[in-house]
Scaffold this motif. Structure first.
Motif, PDB file in Angstrom:
ATOM      1  N   GLY A   1     -32.020  51.844 -27.676  1.00 12.36           N
ATOM      2  CA  GLY A   1     -33.095  52.710 -28.149  1.00 12.36           C
ATOM      3  C   GLY A   1     -34.453  52.085 -27.903  1.00 12.36           C
ATOM      4  N   TYR A   2     -35.447  52.667 -28.549  1.00 13.78           N
ATOM      5  CA  TYR A   2     -36.839  52.312 -28.286  1.00 13.78           C
ATOM      6  C   TYR A   2     -37.585  52.096 -29.604  1.00 13.78           C
ATOM      7  N   THR A   3     -38.600  51.244 -29.526  1.00 18.51           N
ATOM      8  CA  THR A   3     -39.421  50.973 -30.694  1.00 18.51           C
ATOM      9  C   THR A   3     -40.848  50.718 -30.222  1.00 18.51           C
ATOM     10  N   LEU A   4     -41.700  50.231 -31.112  1.00 20.55           N
ATOM     11  CA  LEU A   4     -43.113  50.024 -30.812  1.00 20.55           C
ATOM     12  C   LEU A   4     -43.478  48.573 -31.015  1.00 20.55           C
ATOM     13  N   LEU A   5     -44.467  48.144 -30.258  1.00 22.70           N
ATOM     14  CA  LEU A   5     -44.907  46.753 -30.317  1.00 22.70           C
ATOM     15  C   LEU A   5     -46.422  46.693 -30.192  1.00 22.70           C
ATOM     16  N   ASN A   6     -47.042  45.868 -31.023  1.00 17.41           N
ATOM     17  CA  ASN A   6     -48.415  45.453 -30.780  1.00 17.41           C
ATOM     18  C   ASN A   6     -48.338  44.019 -30.280  1.00 17.41           C
ATOM     19  N   ASP A   7     -48.548  43.851 -28.988  1.00 17.26           N
ATOM     20  CA  ASP A   7     -48.476  42.532 -28.365  1.00 17.26           C
ATOM     21  C   ASP A   7     -49.811  41.821 -28.584  1.00 17.26           C
ATOM     22  N   GLY A   8     -50.131  41.592 -29.867  1.00 12.44           N
ATOM     23  CA  GLY A   8     -51.409  40.988 -30.226  1.00 12.44           C
ATOM     24  C   GLY A   8     -51.621  39.660 -29.513  1.00 12.44           C
ATOM     25  N   SER A   9     -52.827  39.461 -29.001  1.00 20.81           N
ATOM     26  CA  SER A   9     -53.105  38.330 -28.110  1.00 20.81           C
ATOM     27  C   SER A   9     -54.342  37.577 -28.570  1.00 20.81           C
ATOM     28  N   ILE A  10     -54.233  36.272 -28.644  1.00 21.47           N
ATOM     29  CA  ILE A  10     -55.386  35.420 -28.916  1.00 21.47           C
ATOM     30  C   ILE A  10     -55.940  35.013 -27.556  1.00 21.47           C
ATOM     31  N   ARG A  11     -56.952  35.751 -27.110  1.00 23.70           N
ATOM     32  CA  ARG A  11     -57.338  35.711 -25.700  1.00 23.70           C
ATOM     33  C   ARG A  11     -57.866  34.351 -25.242  1.00 23.70           C
ATOM     34  N   ASP A  12     -58.652  33.664 -26.060  1.00 27.25           N
ATOM     35  CA  ASP A  12     -59.173  32.393 -25.571  1.00 27.25           C
ATOM     36  C   ASP A  12     -58.052  31.381 -25.365  1.00 27.25           C
ATOM     37  N   TYR A  13     -57.051  31.398 -26.217  1.00 28.62           N
ATOM     38  CA  TYR A  13     -55.897  30.521 -26.016  1.00 28.62           C
ATOM     39  C   TYR A  13     -55.048  30.990 -24.837  1.00 28.62           C
ATOM     40  N   GLN A  14     -54.921  32.302 -24.667  1.00 28.02           N
ATOM     41  CA  GLN A  14     -54.149  32.828 -23.541  1.00 28.02           C
ATOM     42  C   GLN A  14     -54.739  32.366 -22.210  1.00 28.02           C
ATOM     43  N   MET A  15     -56.071  32.337 -22.135  1.00 27.80           N
ATOM     44  CA  MET A  15     -56.735  32.036 -20.875  1.00 27.80           C
ATOM     45  C   MET A  15     -56.916  30.536 -20.627  1.00 27.80           C
ATOM     46  N   ARG A  16     -56.479  29.707 -21.553  1.00 22.28           N
ATOM     47  CA  ARG A  16     -56.632  28.264 -21.351  1.00 22.28           C
ATOM     48  C   ARG A  16     -55.662  27.703 -20.321  1.00 22.28           C
ATOM     49  N   THR A  17     -54.569  28.445 -20.052  1.00 19.83           N
ATOM     50  CA  THR A  17     -53.570  27.964 -19.101  1.00 19.83           C
ATOM     51  C   THR A  17     -53.207  29.087 -18.138  1.00 19.83           C
ATOM     52  N   HIS A  18     -52.509  28.745 -17.067  1.00 18.78           N
ATOM     53  CA  HIS A  18     -52.057  29.756 -16.119  1.00 18.78           C
ATOM     54  C   HIS A  18     -50.903  30.575 -16.693  1.00 18.78           C
TER      55      HIS A  18
END
Length: 297
Positions: A156-173
Motif C-alpha cells: 500500500g501507500y502512505t505519506l512522508l515529509n522528508d524534512g531536510s536540514i539543508r545546511d547539513y545536507q549540503m556539507r557533503t556530497h
C-alpha cells in the motif's frame, strides 16, 4: 483498508479506519502484532479477517482521532529508500539535470515521527525545509522483479515529509546527514492498501501546505521514475523485503530555493496531502535541552 500504528495510554495497537471511527483490531484478535510493519510480516495477517472485525465492531467501541497517538505507520522499516530529484521541476529548481538513474539515499527510524507529533527544529540549524512525498510500502519480498510484475509486491501507500536540514545536507556530497536529524521527518498517518488506489498510485494530486498556503503541488504521474520503475530498478541490486519502504521524491516548491528562502520554524504547521491517501499534519517545535524521547516509537 486504511491501517495505522497507534497507541493509547502508552499501549500500542493497530487501528483500521472506518467511516465513523477507528477500530482497535488488537482488542478483537489476540496475539496480533501491534504495528503495521510487523503485521505485514506476520503469518497471522489475514486481510479478510481484519475486514470482518472492522465490519462487526460496535459503534460504542470505536475510537476518535483525538483519543489516540499516531506512531509512524511503519515504525522501523528495514529499509527506507528515498528517491531524490524524482520530479523534473524539483530537479530544475535544485540546479540539477533530471536523473537518468534514480538518486537514492537512506532514511532511518530515529528521524521519523507520526502524524500529529512535533517535528523538531534542531538547535544546530535554522535551515529546516519541507518535502511532501508519497511513500510505498513493500508487501511481498522481491529481487530482480520486472516492471510488469513490480506492483504485485506493493502492500500500500502512505505519506512522508522528508524534512531536510539543508545546511547539513549540503556539507557533503552524500545527503544522509541532513536527511536523518532526529525527529525531522514524518510518516503516516495510515497505510492505504493498494487495492484502494489506481495502479502505482498514478494520477493523484500531491500537495505540500505550510501554514495553510500551498507551497508544492503536482501529480504523482509526474514522477520521473514511477512506483513500478523504482521497485524494478532497486530490486536489481537488493532484496526488497516486506515492510521496506520507498519514498518517491518531492515536487518543486521546496523552501531553500525560494527568494527569500522559506524554512520551517517553531509554531509552523506543515501538511502533506495526497488525493485518496489522506493528510499528514505536523507542527514544529524547537529542540529542548535534553535528549529526544520516543520520536519513532
Amino acid at each position: 483498508m486504511k491501517l495505522s500504528s497507534l497507541s493509547a495510554n502508552e499501549k500500542p495497537f493497530i487501528g483500521v479506519r472506518r467511516a465513523d471511527g477507528i477500530v482497535n483490531v488488537n482488542a478483537a484478535i489476540p496475539g496480533l502484532p501491534t504495528d503495521v510493519g510487523a503485521l505485514l510480516q506476520s503469518p497471522a495477517y489475514d486481510a479478510q479477517q481484519l475486514a470482518d472485525v472492522v465490519e462487526r465492531t460496535a459503534v460504542s467501541s470505536l475510537l476518535r482521532d483525538d483519543e489516540v497517538r499516531f506512531r509512524p505507520v511503519i515504525p522501523a522499516p528495514g529499509k527506507l529508500l528515498c528517491l531524490g530529484l524524482n520530479y523534473v521541476d524539483h530537479a530544475a529548481e535544485s540546479a540539477h539535470r533530471a536523473p537518468e538513474y534514480p538518486v537514492v539515499f537512506g532514511r532511518y527510524p530515529t528521524s521519523l515521527v507520526g502524524h500529529g507529533e512535533p517535528l523538531v527544529l534542531p538547535s544546530v540549524s535554522t535551515h529546516f525545509d519541507y518535502e511532501a512525498e508519497l511513500g510505498v510500502v513493500i508487501g511481498k519480498t522481491c529481487r530482480k522483479v520486472s516492471r510488469e510484475q513490480a506492483l504485485e509486491h506493493v502492500a500500500g501507500y502512505t505519506l512522508l515529509n522528508d524534512g531536510s536540514i539543508r545546511d547539513y545536507q549540503m556539507r557533503t556530497h552524500q545527503w544522509t546527514i541532513g536527511k536523518n536529524v532526529d525527529a525531522t521527518g514524518a510518516l503516516g498517518p495510515e497505510l492505504v492498501t493498494a487495492d484502494e488506489l489506481p495502479a502505482g498510485a498514478k494520477g493523484l494530486v500531491l500537495r505540500g501546505i505550510l501554514n495553510g498556503t500551498i507551497m508544492q503541488e503536482a501529480n504523482t504521474s509526474d514522477m520521473i521514475f514511477g512506483v513500478a520503475d523504482a521497485i524494478a530498478i532497486l530490486s536489481e541490486v537488493m532484496t526488497l523485503e516486506v515492510g521496506d519502504m520507498i519514498a518517491t521524491g518531492t515536487p518543486g516548491g521546496v523552501g531553500f530555493v525560494r527568494n527569500p528562502p522559506v524554512f520551517m520554524k517553531p509554531g509552523d504547521v506543515f501538511e502533506v496531502q495526497v488525493e485518496r491517501v489522506g493528510t499528514l499534519r505536523n507542527h514544529v517545535v524547537a529542540e529542548g535541552p535534553g535528549p529526544l524521547k520516543g520520536s519513532a516509537l
